[in-house]
Enzyme design. Structure first.
Site: not given
Ligand code: HSE
Length: 441
Positions: A40, A140, A198, A209, A213
């Site tokens: 850095a 991502v 989760e 999700d 991304k």
């Molecule tokens: N929950 C996501 C996954 C990771 O299972 O890849 C965080 O984006």
């Protein structure tokens, strides 16, 4: 060099959100302080933190750090040079915090894919207006430096497609289903017990999700205004152990793919759904919690990067790489070109998608059933590539599966054909349809 590091002012970080990733950022900054400072060009110092519960036991001590109950107040503090947003959620305090930091003209590093997918364009405009860096490598594919690879590393190229595994939870579940023969529900339950999924798994297993991304990657790849609402999204709840076995017999594996493809006049496809991929394609061998991104471009041809898409260390690695870039004054326009130069997103229509399809029909084991199905397919000009029927039922009334792989056809045609097939008296359950993704050699 060491002398310069000591005399340069440290970069003062404020971290909002001290969950797994926040703890990982604090830990890695501490453990690798020497290499990070060299890269850095100055020391990176966590100056302040903000989280929901001040008294929670943490793996890294925070007693010597300034504490903020209100993360927005932290972003407004003159003692902070860079805000790291690890709260999550597309709106609410995460957005308010990022906006406050950008308005002050200080750097923002975030792992928040929902925020960037939904508000990315407005935030990028805000960042430009205040000449503030807005970095989101960790949003991502976790540790995979895909934003940098696509935006800077491949900047000489025109992209034709991005094909990716962007959700580790889904990839883990599909891998376990294939390896153990268990159902989606029982693997999910096990994954939740192990902490791989989760308690509310819907963002992951319903494909949202991965879609967040994908929208980010598509904007960078094609230089378009990010357009999350036009992503076609299907999750993995409908994938059965039976489909996975048939996929293997036919030479495929089932993956939840996120695909963005430039269809020229037809527009840009953005789709997340279960796919059958040839078992010998490299992406078919990305297993468990791993992610991978395949890019196809004119100059560089095909590239693929694989790595861990989530977790403490991998995500902290991406967050800190962004902090190092900011410390060095390296930052590009958020989506690769200035907001005013991004073209509008022209989405392709899903019903125009073309490709081969896998169909699993459940039928009464009676003469003429196959002929009826073939007749419907022929009406829609759908040609059969292969056909599989295993076993015979012991009684005339027990249903049997019939598996068909089609040649390339149009989505609208196959959807309509399946609707007609499912209305036949001898078809006993809704037909399972899975798109097949082929990779040109
Ligand atoms: N929950 C996501 C996954 C990771 O299972 O890849 C965080 O984006």
């Amino acid at each position: 060099m060491a002398g310069n590091l000591i005399v340069s002012k440290p970069l003062r970080i404020g971290v909002a959100g001290l969950g797994t990733v926040g703890g990982g950022v604090l830990r890695l900054l501490r453990e690798n302080a020497d290499v990070i400072a060299r890269r850095a060009g100055r020391r990176v110092e966590v100056h302040a933190v903000s989280a929901r519960d001040r008294n929670r036991k943490r793996p890294v001590p925070i007693d010597d750090l300034e504490w903020y109950d209100d993360p927005v107040a932290m972003a407004e503090s003159a003692d902070i040079d860079v805000v790291v947003e690890l709260i999550g959620g597309s709106d609410g305090v995460a957005k308010a915090l990022v906006e406050a930091a950008l308005d002050r003209g200080i750097g923002v590093v975030t792992a928040n894919k929902a925020l960037i997918a939904i508000h990315g364009h407005a935030l990028a405009e805000r960042a430009e207006a205040h000449d503030a860096p807005l970095a989101f490598e960790a949003a991502v594919a976790g540790a995979i430096p895909i934003i940098k690879a696509m935006r800077e590393g491949l900047s000489a190229n025109r992209f034709s497609a991005v094909t990716a595994i962007l959700n580790g939870t889904c990839n883990y579940i599909l891998t376990q289903m294939r390896e153990t023969g268990q159902s989606f529900a029982s693997v999910l339950e096990e994954a939740q017990k192990l902490g791989y999924a989760e308690a509310d798994p819907s963002f992951d297993v319903d494909g949202i999700d991965a879609a967040h991304k994908l929208a980010i990657l598509a904007s960078i790849a094609f230089g378009r205004v990010i357009d999350f609402p036009s992503v076609h999204i299907e999750g993995i709840r409908q994938v059965t152990a039976e489909d996975i076995v048939y996929a293997a017999e036919l030479g495929y594996r089932i993956k939840l793919l996120a695909i963005a493809r430039d269809g020229g006049e037809a527009g840009i496809e953005q789709r997340v759904h279960p796919c059958m991929v040839p078992a010998d394609a490299p992406i078919a061998h990305v297993e468990g919690v791993f992610n991978a991104v395949v890019t196809e471009t004119d100059g560089a041809d095909r590239t693929m990067i694989e790595g861990r898409g989530a977790g403490e260390g991998p995500t902290a690695s991406a967050v800190i790489a962004d902090i190092v870039d900011i410390a060095r004054g390296r930052f590009s326009p958020v989506f690769g070109v200035p907001c005013a130069d991004l073209e509008p997103f022209r989405p392709a229509r899903m019903q125009d998608h073309r490709g081969p399809y896998y169909m699993r029909c459940t039928v009464s084991d009676r003469p003429g059933v196959i002929a009826d199905i073939a007749a419907v397919l022929s009406t829609y000009d759908i040609s059969i590539e292969s056909f599989l029927q295993r076993g015979r039922s012991n009684n005339d009334d027990a249903p049997v599966p019939v598996v068909i792989v089609t040649h390339e056809t149009q989505e609208a045609a196959i959807v309509e054909a399946v609707r007609r097939i499912d209305a036949l008296a001898s078809v006993r359950e809704a037909t399972h349809l899975i798109r097949i993704e082929t990779f040109a050699r």
